[in-house]
Design a protein around this motif. Sequence first.
Motif, PDB file in Angstrom:
ATOM      1  N   VAL A 172      43.229  53.495  36.398  1.00 14.67           N
ATOM      2  CA  VAL A 172      43.200  52.608  35.253  1.00 14.67           C
ATOM      3  C   VAL A 172      42.656  51.258  35.706  1.00 14.67           C
ATOM      4  O   VAL A 172      43.061  50.732  36.734  1.00 14.67           O
ATOM      5  N   SER A 173      41.742  50.694  34.931  1.00 17.96           N
ATOM      6  CA  SER A 173      41.247  49.358  35.232  1.00 17.96           C
ATOM      7  C   SER A 173      41.448  48.486  34.005  1.00 17.96           C
ATOM      8  O   SER A 173      41.457  48.967  32.879  1.00 17.96           O
ATOM      9  N   ALA A 174      41.605  47.204  34.253  1.00 14.25           N
ATOM     10  CA  ALA A 174      41.796  46.269  33.140  1.00 14.25           C
ATOM     11  C   ALA A 174      41.164  44.933  33.505  1.00 14.25           C
ATOM     12  O   ALA A 174      41.296  44.463  34.631  1.00 14.25           O
ATOM     13  N   GLN A 175      40.467  44.336  32.580  1.00 14.52           N
ATOM     14  CA  GLN A 175      39.879  43.016  32.775  1.00 14.52           C
ATOM     15  C   GLN A 175      40.837  42.000  32.180  1.00 14.52           C
ATOM     16  O   GLN A 175      41.173  42.070  31.004  1.00 14.52           O
ATOM     17  N   PHE A 176      41.302  41.075  33.013  1.00  9.19           N
ATOM     18  CA  PHE A 176      42.163  40.013  32.513  1.00  9.19           C
ATOM     19  C   PHE A 176      41.362  39.098  31.599  1.00  9.19           C
ATOM     20  O   PHE A 176      40.179  38.896  31.783  1.00  9.19           O
ATOM     21  N   SER A 177      42.013  38.538  30.626  1.00 13.31           N
ATOM     22  CA  SER A 177      41.407  37.557  29.739  1.00 13.31           C
ATOM     23  C   SER A 177      41.941  36.181  30.115  1.00 13.31           C
ATOM     24  O   SER A 177      43.130  36.030  30.395  1.00 13.31           O
ATOM     25  N   GLU A 182      44.657  27.517  37.025  1.00 12.07           N
ATOM     26  CA  GLU A 182      44.343  26.439  37.964  1.00 12.07           C
ATOM     27  C   GLU A 182      44.014  26.998  39.348  1.00 12.07           C
ATOM     28  O   GLU A 182      43.125  26.498  40.034  1.00 12.07           O
ATOM     29  N   TYR A 183      44.722  28.050  39.738  1.00 12.93           N
ATOM     30  CA  TYR A 183      44.454  28.706  41.020  1.00 12.93           C
ATOM     31  C   TYR A 183      43.039  29.283  41.030  1.00 12.93           C
ATOM     32  O   TYR A 183      42.267  29.064  41.967  1.00 12.93           O
ATOM     33  N   TYR A 184      42.682  30.026  40.000  1.00 14.00           N
ATOM     34  CA  TYR A 184      41.331  30.590  39.890  1.00 14.00           C
ATOM     35  C   TYR A 184      40.285  29.474  39.893  1.00 14.00           C
ATOM     36  O   TYR A 184      39.277  29.563  40.573  1.00 14.00           O
ATOM     37  N   PRO A 200      36.158  28.784  42.603  1.00 11.50           N
ATOM     38  CA  PRO A 200      35.114  29.429  41.798  1.00 11.50           C
ATOM     39  C   PRO A 200      34.173  30.316  42.615  1.00 11.50           C
ATOM     40  O   PRO A 200      33.546  31.214  42.061  1.00 11.50           O
ATOM     41  N   LYS A 201      34.079  30.083  43.929  1.00 15.93           N
ATOM     42  CA  LYS A 201      33.220  30.954  44.746  1.00 15.93           C
ATOM     43  C   LYS A 201      33.852  32.334  44.948  1.00 15.93           C
ATOM     44  O   LYS A 201      33.156  33.313  45.186  1.00 15.93           O
ATOM     45  N   VAL A 202      35.175  32.400  44.872  1.00 18.19           N
ATOM     46  CA  VAL A 202      35.877  33.674  45.033  1.00 18.19           C
ATOM     47  C   VAL A 202      35.900  34.440  43.714  1.00 18.19           C
ATOM     48  O   VAL A 202      35.803  35.671  43.690  1.00 18.19           O
ATOM     49  N   TYR A 203      36.027  33.725  42.598  1.00 17.41           N
ATOM     50  CA  TYR A 203      36.107  34.326  41.263  1.00 17.41           C
ATOM     51  C   TYR A 203      34.989  33.771  40.375  1.00 17.41           C
ATOM     52  O   TYR A 203      35.250  33.173  39.344  1.00 17.41           O
ATOM     53  N   PRO A 204      33.702  33.952  40.757  1.00 19.49           N
ATOM     54  CA  PRO A 204      32.612  33.296  40.033  1.00 19.49           C
ATOM     55  C   PRO A 204      32.320  33.918  38.669  1.00 19.49           C
ATOM     56  O   PRO A 204      32.480  35.113  38.466  1.00 19.49           O
ATOM     57  N   ASP A 205      31.888  33.057  37.753  1.00 19.54           N
ATOM     58  CA  ASP A 205      31.352  33.569  36.485  1.00 19.54           C
ATOM     59  C   ASP A 205      29.826  33.472  36.489  1.00 19.54           C
ATOM     60  O   ASP A 205      29.173  33.792  35.518  1.00 19.54           O
ATOM     61  N   PHE A 206      29.272  33.020  37.623  1.00 18.93           N
ATOM     62  CA  PHE A 206      27.841  32.883  37.846  1.00 18.93           C
ATOM     63  C   PHE A 206      27.205  31.830  36.938  1.00 18.93           C
ATOM     64  O   PHE A 206      26.004  31.819  36.729  1.00 18.93           O
ATOM     65  N   ASN A 207      28.048  30.942  36.416  1.00 18.84           N
ATOM     66  CA  ASN A 207      27.593  29.791  35.645  1.00 18.84           C
ATOM     67  C   ASN A 207      28.274  28.519  36.148  1.00 18.84           C
ATOM     68  O   ASN A 207      28.399  27.548  35.412  1.00 18.84           O
ATOM     69  N   GLY A 208      28.784  28.549  37.383  1.00 23.02           N
ATOM     70  CA  GLY A 208      29.446  27.389  37.959  1.00 23.02           C
ATOM     71  C   GLY A 208      30.937  27.323  37.708  1.00 23.02           C
ATOM     72  O   GLY A 208      31.615  26.433  38.189  1.00 23.02           O
ATOM     73  N   TRP A 212      34.672  29.900  36.778  1.00 22.34           N
ATOM     74  CA  TRP A 212      35.420  31.027  37.329  1.00 22.34           C
ATOM     75  C   TRP A 212      35.673  32.048  36.233  1.00 22.34           C
ATOM     76  O   TRP A 212      35.567  31.762  35.049  1.00 22.34           O
ATOM     77  N   GLN A 213      36.022  33.243  36.642  1.00 21.04           N
ATOM     78  CA  GLN A 213      36.420  34.284  35.703  1.00 21.04           C
ATOM     79  C   GLN A 213      37.538  35.111  36.323  1.00 21.04           C
ATOM     80  O   GLN A 213      37.627  35.201  37.540  1.00 21.04           O
TER      81      GLN A 213
END
Length: 53
Positions: free
Chosen positions: A5-10, A20-22, A26-34, A36-37
Motif C-alpha cells: 500500500v502506498s499513500a501520498q501525504f497531503s 516546519e521540519y519538511y 527542501p533538498k531532502v523533500y523537494p517539490d522542484f520549485n524551490g 518542499w513536498q
Amino acid sequence: MQKVVSAQFSKKDITTEVQEYYASMPKVYPDFNGGWQPHIVFVDEIIEVRDER
C-alpha cells in the motif's frame, strides 16, 4: 497474497511542527520549485529474512 500500500501525504493533513521540519530540508523533500513536498510512504510486511553472509 501480499499487498503493498502506498499513500501520498497531503500538506494540509500534516501538523505545523512536521511541516516546519519538511520546510527546513527542501533538498531532502523537494517539490522542484524551490519548496518542499511530503513524501510517499510504502507500507508492507516482511515475511522472511535471509542472512546470506
